[in-house]
Write an enzyme that holds these catalytic residues in place. Structure first.
Site, PDB file in Angstrom:
ATOM      1  N   HIS A 160       0.823  -1.231   0.000  1.00 33.46           N
ATOM      2  CA  HIS A 160       0.000   0.000   0.000  1.00 33.46           C
ATOM      3  C   HIS A 160       0.848   1.268   0.000  1.00 33.46           C
ATOM      4  CE1 HIS A 160       0.253   0.341   4.518  1.00 33.46           C
ATOM      5  NE2 HIS A 160       0.053   1.622   4.241  1.00 33.46           N
ATOM      6  N   ASP A 203      -0.687  -7.390   1.770  1.00 38.21           N
ATOM      7  CA  ASP A 203      -0.062  -6.053   1.734  1.00 38.21           C
ATOM      8  C   ASP A 203       1.459  -6.192   1.876  1.00 38.21           C
ATOM      9  OD1 ASP A 203       0.310  -3.350   1.720  1.00 38.21           O
ATOM     10  OD2 ASP A 203      -0.696  -2.963   3.641  1.00 38.21           O
ATOM     11  N   SER A 215       4.153   2.412   8.154  1.00 35.17           N
ATOM     12  CA  SER A 215       3.746   1.393   7.191  1.00 35.17           C
ATOM     13  C   SER A 215       4.933   0.823   6.453  1.00 35.17           C
ATOM     14  CB  SER A 215       2.795   1.998   6.164  1.00 35.17           C
ATOM     15  OG  SER A 215       1.545   2.175   6.746  1.00 35.17           O
ATOM     16  N   GLY A 216       4.901  -0.497   6.218  1.00 37.91           N
ATOM     17  CA  GLY A 216       5.987  -1.157   5.494  1.00 37.91           C
ATOM     18  C   GLY A 216       7.122  -1.581   6.387  1.00 37.91           C
TER      19      GLY A 216
HETATM   20  C1  4AZ Z   1      -1.675   3.537   8.013  1.00 36.50           C
HETATM   21  O1  4AZ Z   1      -2.561   4.342   7.789  1.00 36.50           O
HETATM   22  C2  4AZ Z   1      -1.672   2.802   9.308  1.00 36.50           C
HETATM   23  N1  4AZ Z   1      -2.033   1.073  14.038  1.00 36.50           N
HETATM   24  C3  4AZ Z   1      -0.676   1.894   9.565  1.00 36.50           C
HETATM   25  C4  4AZ Z   1      -0.666   1.178  10.744  1.00 36.50           C
HETATM   26  C5  4AZ Z   1      -1.654   1.369  11.674  1.00 36.50           C
HETATM   27  C6  4AZ Z   1      -2.667   2.289  11.446  1.00 36.50           C
HETATM   28  C7  4AZ Z   1      -2.675   3.012  10.257  1.00 36.50           C
HETATM   29  C8  4AZ Z   1      -1.601   0.489  12.882  1.00 36.50           C
HETATM   30  O2  4AZ Z   1      -0.803   3.285   7.200  1.00 36.50           O
END
Ligand code: 4AZ
Length: 317
Positions: A80, A128, A219-220
């Site tokens: 993502h 993902d 993320s990632g």
């Molecule tokens: C995001 O929006 C996201 N609490 C990634 C991880 C988490 C929440 C949102 C985990 O990429």
């Protein structure tokens, strides 16, 4: 007595892990070791070199996502994070403690290829996961080293201690954060986040009281678990309903489901896959709530539907 028993167990775990490492390949010999390891929402500053596989994925010079180094030229991240498999404009930065300023231990590479999982579903976040091939190999140092990956037969019972690292919205100098969170079993995670939101390709972690979690800019990045002397990556920061809210554990891509997929894209210098084992029974297998299907991932020895007796049971006389 108890102490020597624990010591013997520890030694045995180390032997098992080493046998695993030696039997599998090349990056294996050194994966998952952090020479300098003595917390993200509710986390703490990480010391330099604590998480030497941590990568910052930057686009046109700005941090977008995290990632983890898995051998000398591949980084694991989340699908993502990418709107396409076009590698133009992406840079991977390794060896950094602070996102801001220069770091004598850093190395950066442009990206030669972005490999998105073919079954990534942006509606459900299933699969993902993405692989990035660096433009050239990096040299390992105390600050830049690959993590081990959870092999397909790994087990992460509810409560397994995990660490997540990342650079979420932070004040200057944006020091890498680390946070310790327990695994929340898939059945309980489905009940908490909403039945059918969590697939077998996901793993959850979080404290039910809230306050400790990964968030958007993480993320990632990796969720790792320590087994003996090596760190094994169990998850990739994927999504959540908000961040650090009570009873809403964070959701991660389950790395152990992708051993075959990852290996199919890396022909030489295979990453180090290590079987992670949890002791005891998994409390999650008996967790239930309205609407949740009976044991999809539960122990196979438990029949999902009790079979009726073939004949009426009467006391023998
Ligand atoms: C995001 O929006 C996201 N609490 C990634 C991880 C988490 C929440 C949102 C985990 O990429």
């Amino acid at each position: 007595m108890a102490q020597s028993h624990t010591m013997a167990l520890r030694r045995w775990m180390l032997v098992l892990t080493l046998v695993n490492l030696l039997s599998a390949g090349e990056s294996l010999i050194i994966c998952g070791t952090a020479q300098l390891n003595p917390r993200i929402v509710g986390g703490e500053d990480a010391a330099a070199g604590s998480w030497p596989w941590q990568a910052s994925l930057q686009r046109f010079g700005s941090h977008v996502c995290g990632g983890s180094l898995i051998n000398k030229e591949f980084v694991l991240s989340a699908a993502h994070c990418f709107s396409s498999s076009n590698p133009d404009g992406w840079t991977v930065v390794l060896g950094r403690q602070n996102l801001q300023g220069e770091d004598p231990n850093e190395a950066s590479r442009s990206v030669a290829g972005v490999i998105l999982h073919p079954n990534y579903d942006s509606d459900t976040n299933d699969n993902d996961i993405a692989l990035l091939r660096l433009s050239s190999p990096v040299q390992f140092t105390d600050y830049i080293r690959p993590v081990c990956l959870a092999a397909s037969d790994s087990v992460f019972n509810s409560g397994t201690d995990s660490w997540v690292t990342g650079w979420v919205l932070l004040p200057s100098p944006k020091t890498l954060q680390e946070v310790e969170v327990p695994v929340v079993g898939n059945r309980q995670c489905n009940c908490l986040n909403g039945v059918d939101t969590i697939t077998d390709n996901m793993i959850c972690a979080g404290v039910l009281a809230g306050g400790k979690d990964s968030c958007q800019g993480d993320s990632g990045g990796p969720m790792v678990n320590r087994q003996g002397s090596v760190w094994v990556q169990s998850g990739i920061v994927s999504f959540g309903f908000g961040c650090a809210r009570p009873n809403l554990p964070g959701v991660y891509a389950r790395v152990s489901r992708y051993q075959t997929w990852i290996n199919s894209h890396i022909s030489s210098d295979k990453p180090g896959f290590v079987q992670f084992t949890s002791s005891g029974l998994d409390a999650d297998s008996s967790y239930t709530c309205p609407g949740l299907q009976l044991s999809t991932t539960a122990s196979p020895t438990t029949p999902s539907i009790p079979s009726p007796p073939t004949s009426p049971t009467t006391p023998s006389s």
